[in-house]
Every structure is written in C-alpha cells, then in structure tokens.
Design an enzyme around this catalytic site. Sequence first.
Site, PDB file in Angstrom:
ATOM      1  N   GLU A 187     -36.433 -19.140  -7.409  1.00 13.03           N
ATOM      2  CA  GLU A 187     -37.281 -18.260  -8.204  1.00 13.03           C
ATOM      3  C   GLU A 187     -37.238 -18.693  -9.668  1.00 13.03           C
ATOM      4  OE1 GLU A 187     -39.190 -14.627  -9.743  1.00 13.03           O
ATOM      5  OE2 GLU A 187     -39.309 -15.778  -7.904  1.00 13.03           O
ATOM      6  N   LYS A 231     -44.929 -13.016  -2.683  1.00 15.46           N
ATOM      7  CA  LYS A 231     -45.124 -12.535  -4.054  1.00 15.46           C
ATOM      8  C   LYS A 231     -46.605 -12.540  -4.413  1.00 15.46           C
ATOM      9  CE  LYS A 231     -43.284 -13.412  -8.706  1.00 15.46           C
ATOM     10  NZ  LYS A 231     -42.416 -14.337  -9.486  1.00 15.46           N
ATOM     11  N   CYS A 278     -39.985  -9.566  -8.236  1.00 12.41           N
ATOM     12  CA  CYS A 278     -39.902  -9.905  -9.652  1.00 12.41           C
ATOM     13  C   CYS A 278     -41.141  -9.448 -10.435  1.00 12.41           C
ATOM     14  CB  CYS A 278     -39.660 -11.403  -9.784  1.00 12.41           C
ATOM     15  SG  CYS A 278     -38.884 -11.892 -11.360  1.00 12.41           S
TER      16      CYS A 278
END
Length: 270
Positions: free
Chosen positions: A47, A111, A152
């Site tokens: 990430e 994501k 995130c």
Amino acid sequence: LTKFRLAVVQLQVSSDKANNLSKVRRLVKEAAGQGGKVVLLPVRRSECFLSFFSKYAEKIPGETTQMLSEVAKENKLHLVGGSIPEEDGGKLYNTCAVFGPEGELILKHRKIHLFDIDVPGKIRFQESETLSPGNSLSTFDTPFCRVGVGICYDMRFAELAQLYNRKGCQLLVYPGAFNMTTGPAHWELLQRARALDNQTYVATASPARDEAASYVAWGHSTVVLYVLTLHVCGPTPDLQYLADVRQQIPISSQRRDDLYAVTAVQQGSG
C-alpha cells in the site's frame, strides 16, 4: 448479541512476505485467545510502495489469502485481511479479502478511490499510474452486525460511508496507511467524522511506524464510537448503546430525501 470483541492488529510490515504472514498468524491467534470475534489487519507494505505491487501481486485465491483462510478457520472468527496487491486479468488492484469462521471467502473489496495527490514540497503519490480502481461496495454480515469495508483513501469519501449506513452497517472498517503529513492532520479526524455522520463504529488498522522506511506510516490504529460526546473507545462495541443513540437522535429518519439523496449507481457488493 449486542456486544462482541473487535481486535485491531497493528504490526510492522516488511518486504519479507513469509515473515509478515508468520506475524499475522501469531497475532490473530493471540487476538482470538483474548476473545476476538472480528479481527482487522493492516494494509501490506505494498500500500505504501507502488513499486512492490507488480512484484508481490497475487491471484485470489493465492498464497496470502490461503493462509488468511486457514487462520480464520483455525480461530473460528471473521478476519478482515488488510489489503494485498491483487492481479486479475492483467490489472492490479489494492484488495481486502474477508474470511468467515469456516475459512470461506466472504468478499473481496477492491479499493474504490485511488490515492492521487500532489502536496508541493511534501509528497506526490499517484496510485492510478499503477492500479485500477474497484467498482463495487463491500459489506458482510456477522452474528453481531453488518460491516462495511473500505481501504485507506476510501475513508475520505463521506458518500461511501453514508451508503454503507443506508445498507444497515453498524461498523465500518478501513485498513490504511496514512503518512506523516496526512496522518496527524486527518487520520483520527476522518474516523470521527465518519462515525459522527453515520452514528456508527469506525475501526482502522495501520502498519506500525517504521522511521527507517521510505514511506513512514502514521500508525495509530483506532476504534471510534459515536456517542453524545464522541471519543476513541475500547475493543468491545456495544450495539445496543448504538441503537439507543440512533433512537435518541434519529437523523436517519429525519433526512430530507425529497430535497437530496446519496445513491449507489452500481448495486453490487463485494
């Protein structure tokens, strides 16, 4: 069941996959031994370092997800597997796989929002140069509550959390790795905002801070509870208390749907 034990794992993540997986197995077992029924892992090092995505990308199922499946089954719990680089059809995704108590793959969240930022003199990061975005919302059910999943940067988008709230989620989970610029400014603030807006619990799991790394994660894995005086809470969500708060301040039923609405264009989940 109105209460359950939520475990958030923060660990120092390295480029040594075998060592990372060994740590995860040990720490999940430790969490289960302390009564954890839902365990949230942090994002992988990938990430933070886009150059690692191609090198460490896996199919799902693959080595990492197979281990996560085994660990979930061994410990009879729901395991939110942080995020790993996934390769599928020649594209790379930042993906969170979730497993049930029998080791079954419940969902994989890709994501949705890619981290493309440019803060002059501080940080430039362009995930879209390497990754493809996911295109679906991701929720799963436990015996305790429904859970919404983001990764995130997804946490910055209030609309996603609102849609999860509309789908009945009482807990939102975000494995993430904010940096030393955005972390102190926004990490806890965003969690509090999502919890307050949606009258829900929010949990985040970050890698531990490594000052020697090229990308230094802020850390500070957190569980936030919506209460009348908002605060960071312990590891035992109380869903009855949450229901009481929603009844006392019933913003869900007070929305003016005749004036505005947040809707999902695609209805798929995970």
